[in-house]
Design a protein around this motif. Structure first.
Motif, PDB file in Angstrom:
ATOM      1  N   LEU A  43     -29.947  -7.636 -28.155  1.00 37.63           N
ATOM      2  CA  LEU A  43     -29.293  -8.397 -27.089  1.00 37.63           C
ATOM      3  C   LEU A  43     -27.792  -8.096 -27.046  1.00 37.63           C
ATOM      4  CD1 LEU A  43     -29.327 -10.575 -24.878  1.00 37.63           C
ATOM      5  CD2 LEU A  43     -29.073 -12.294 -26.684  1.00 37.63           C
ATOM      6  N   GLU A  44     -27.176  -7.932 -28.214  1.00 40.22           N
ATOM      7  CA  GLU A  44     -25.746  -7.624 -28.272  1.00 40.22           C
ATOM      8  C   GLU A  44     -25.415  -6.285 -27.620  1.00 40.22           C
ATOM      9  OE1 GLU A  44     -27.649  -8.626 -30.679  1.00 40.22           O
ATOM     10  OE2 GLU A  44     -26.707 -10.242 -31.832  1.00 40.22           O
ATOM     11  N   ASP A  45     -26.425  -5.423 -27.484  1.00 39.85           N
ATOM     12  CA  ASP A  45     -26.225  -4.109 -26.860  1.00 39.85           C
ATOM     13  C   ASP A  45     -26.691  -4.095 -25.409  1.00 39.85           C
ATOM     14  OD1 ASP A  45     -25.181  -2.980 -29.198  1.00 39.85           O
ATOM     15  OD2 ASP A  45     -27.170  -2.480 -29.952  1.00 39.85           O
ATOM     16  N   VAL A  46     -26.642  -5.242 -24.760  1.00 40.93           N
ATOM     17  CA  VAL A  46     -27.155  -5.341 -23.396  1.00 40.93           C
ATOM     18  C   VAL A  46     -26.424  -4.404 -22.442  1.00 40.93           C
ATOM     19  CG1 VAL A  46     -25.676  -7.348 -22.910  1.00 40.93           C
ATOM     20  CG2 VAL A  46     -27.739  -6.956 -21.538  1.00 40.93           C
ATOM     21  N   ASP A  47     -25.116  -4.211 -22.626  1.00 37.20           N
ATOM     22  CA  ASP A  47     -24.399  -3.271 -21.755  1.00 37.20           C
ATOM     23  C   ASP A  47     -24.928  -1.853 -21.930  1.00 37.20           C
ATOM     24  OD1 ASP A  47     -22.356  -4.864 -20.328  1.00 37.20           O
ATOM     25  OD2 ASP A  47     -21.645  -5.319 -22.336  1.00 37.20           O
TER      26      ASP A  47
END
Length: 341
Positions: free
Chosen positions: A319-323
């Motif tokens: 989720l933290e790597d959504v970008d």
């Protein structure tokens, strides 16, 4: 909890929000996996003035119930049909809840799935929108079932039969799913037309029994006709946001053919159909929006039965790597991006 929040314009951010608590009739779920859809991607790239911000976006997911509130029968893993009708209007009474006059959708009117936890609306529980995920179906596969239901909705109008020829514009996840569903219904010839070389190459691997055509080639329409013996095609599905596919697809459609305008178009200048062609060909042209609970159930059954392998399309991201996940879709290095909170 962490959530990917849209704050308006092009302002998105991972934010810390309180874990929601269940109010009357609601339940709380942990998001096990959430996938990014084309609508999410358009919002990410161009913003969405229709959304009341701030809001957590996302509506395709696999849910784990962690607090059933007063709904004692709720436990385990579910998918949730995200387009929730009022249950009272003409469309809802006919079972077409996706056409509700007062439609409320997770990730649009309700907080969405790009988060660690989510409050499941009482309306979704009361109206049967929760569908239990069989034990043998993975979290990842369950999270990409809802778009399959949208494809089932579109094809329900097309009546694909044994021997039909089908042309699909767009080799993304849903273009490929449309191709697989058309084959299941007996289509003799299935073609995927795509301008991107990357997507064409992947589609050849993912759907090897479809003919993948370079629609950037000016002569591609001749190639389509050659593939079906010089005639047109029986069914056209536009699974990409390009108005030219509406015009050219209608030109390629046989008399009494059927066409699904599956991919929405940006902006208001959407005058791409020649009504005389529709008239003289006696063509059927259909829209498609979201899906019903029953269509989500059908989609999950296709996956659970093994008839449809959706995992081959998935690329996972934290989720933290959504970008990075959104960027992979823009760069066409992923077919279907799935977030793991």
């Amino acid at each position: 909890m962490k959530a990917f929040v849209y704050n308006g314009g092009k302002d998105f951010a991972i934010q810390e929000l309180p874990i929601p608590e269940a109010e009357a009739g609601e339940a709380i779920a942990r998001i096990l996996c959430a996938s990014i859809c084309g609508t999410d991607l358009r919002t990410y790239r161009f913003g969405n003035e229709k959304l009341k911000t701030p809001i957590t976006i996302g509506h395709e997911a696999c849910y784990q119930i962690v607090d059933s509130g007063k709904n004692a029968s709720l436990s385990g893993r579910y998918i949730v049909a995200p387009a929730i009708g009022c249950g009272r209007c003409r469309s809802c009474k006919k079972g077409r809840t996706n056409m509700c006059d007062s439609l409320q959708t997770i990730g649009f009117q309700y907080p969405g799935t790009f988060a660690e936890y989510i409050r499941i609306p009482a309306e979704a529980i009361d109206r049967g929108h929760l569908i239990r995920v069989p034990d043998h179906v993975s979290n990842q596969a369950a999270s990409v079932v809802e778009p399959v239901a949208c494809a089932i909705n579109a094809q329900s109008y097309l009546k694909i039969e044994d021997g039909d020829s089908v042309l699909i514009y767009g080799a993304g996840y849903l273009g490929c799913i449309h191709a697989e569903l058309a084959r299941m219904q007996g289509a003799r010839t299935v073609m995927i037309a795509e301008v991107s070389e990357n997507r064409r190459n992947r589609a050849k691997e993912l759907v090897p029994d479809a003919d993948v055509i370079n629609s950037y080639d000016k002569a591609y329409m001749d190639q389509v006709r050659d593939n079906v013996g010089g005639s047109g095609v029986d069914v056209v599905i536009t699974a990409c946001p390009a108005g030219i596919t509406h015009r050219q697809g209608l030109e390629l459609l046989n008399k009494n053919g059927r066409m699904s305008l599956f991919g929405g178009l940006p902006g208001g200048n959407n005058f791409h159909l020649d009504s005389n062609l529709i008239h003289y060909k006696e063509a059927g042209v259909f829209g498609a929006h979201a899906s019903t609970v029953e269509q989500n159930r059908q989609a999950l059954e296709l996956v659970a039965s093994g008839r449809l392998n959706v995992e081959k399309y998935i690329t996972e991201f934290a989720l933290e790597d959504v970008d990075k996940a959104f960027r992979s879709l823009i760069d066409e290095t992923a077919e279907k991006a799935v977030l793991i909170p």
